[in-house]
Design an enzyme around this catalytic site. Sequence first.
Site, short mmCIF file in Angstrom:
data_model
loop_
_atom_site.label_atom_id
_atom_site.label_comp_id
_atom_site.label_asym_id
_atom_site.label_seq_id
_atom_site.Cartn_x
_atom_site.Cartn_y
_atom_site.Cartn_z
N LYS A 18 -14.12 41.53 40.17
CA LYS A 18 -15.24 41.31 41.10
C LYS A 18 -14.83 41.63 42.55
O LYS A 18 -15.54 42.33 43.25
CB LYS A 18 -15.70 39.84 41.08
CG LYS A 18 -16.26 39.33 39.78
CD LYS A 18 -16.87 37.94 39.94
CE LYS A 18 -15.92 36.85 40.39
NZ LYS A 18 -14.85 36.49 39.46
N ARG A 130 -1.12 39.08 37.60
CA ARG A 130 -1.73 39.39 38.90
C ARG A 130 -0.89 38.95 40.09
O ARG A 130 -0.42 37.83 40.15
CB ARG A 130 -3.10 38.72 38.97
CG ARG A 130 -3.82 38.91 40.30
CD ARG A 130 -5.30 38.74 40.16
NE ARG A 130 -5.71 37.35 40.10
CZ ARG A 130 -6.99 36.97 40.09
NH1 ARG A 130 -7.95 37.89 40.11
NH2 ARG A 130 -7.30 35.70 40.03
N ARG A 163 -1.03 33.64 43.20
CA ARG A 163 -1.96 32.59 43.65
C ARG A 163 -1.63 31.27 42.96
O ARG A 163 -1.24 31.28 41.79
CB ARG A 163 -3.40 33.00 43.30
CG ARG A 163 -4.15 33.59 44.44
CD ARG A 163 -5.43 34.23 44.00
NE ARG A 163 -6.34 33.32 43.30
CZ ARG A 163 -7.58 33.65 42.95
NH1 ARG A 163 -8.06 34.84 43.26
NH2 ARG A 163 -8.34 32.80 42.31
#
Length: 222
Positions: A18, A130, A163
């Site tokens: 996204k 990621r 993250r």
Amino acid sequence: MNVSKQRILLLGPPASGKGTQADRLSRAFAIPHVSTGALLRSECARGTTLGLEADSWTSRGLLVPDDLAVRVITAWMTGNGPRFLLDGFPRTTGQAEHLDRALEAAGTPLDLVIFLDLSEVEIARRIMDRLTCARCGTTFGGSLHGLKTGDTCPACGGDLIRRNDDTAEALAERLRVYRESTIPVVTHYRDKAPGIFHSIDAGEGSDEIFEKLSALVAANQG
Ligand code: AMP
């Protein structure tokens, strides 16, 4: 006159691309783009009360309460006018209903709702691989790009980090929350606005997806 779509929602699970696609579309069509996740991370990095409260939810893979998410998005929309590409909002039917009411009251309906669909196996693979730039927020697949935590961001030279919600523990929770809270948002728009709703396979290559999205956003399409 050719005018691209003005008010767009990008829905999808974590790691469906996204953010990357919203960024590209925003630049290609000059539509202001906002990610509620990025707004919340920025609040947290600045140590604001709102950011610290948000972090107590996001770090566990949970959604922040609706009133908090609505507060950050309303502040952004107030400052950015009636054109937007929303990434990561709405994430619950409560948020969707709030947005629908606000847009109806303003006489500025949605033009396009796009769902980036991805299997849970692929979501998990991407999340665990990621890396995110602490400075510019660009994300990279570590194995695809030969990068690891602590390397330099190829886009801006910042530090690549993992993250704090890209962990195995938070992932299970994020998938559960996605199934329980966000899939109903997809159903909400599929049922309520079938004429502007489109589902795209997010397992395809980034460029192929961008081409499909661009065709939808361009004037007189979809
Ligand atoms: P994202 O960057 O979109 O993956 O969002 C990261 C985290 O921010 C999510 O896992 C949630 O904890 C929180 N978040 C982002 N958008 C929302 C939203 N619309 N409603 C509630 N929580 C959100």
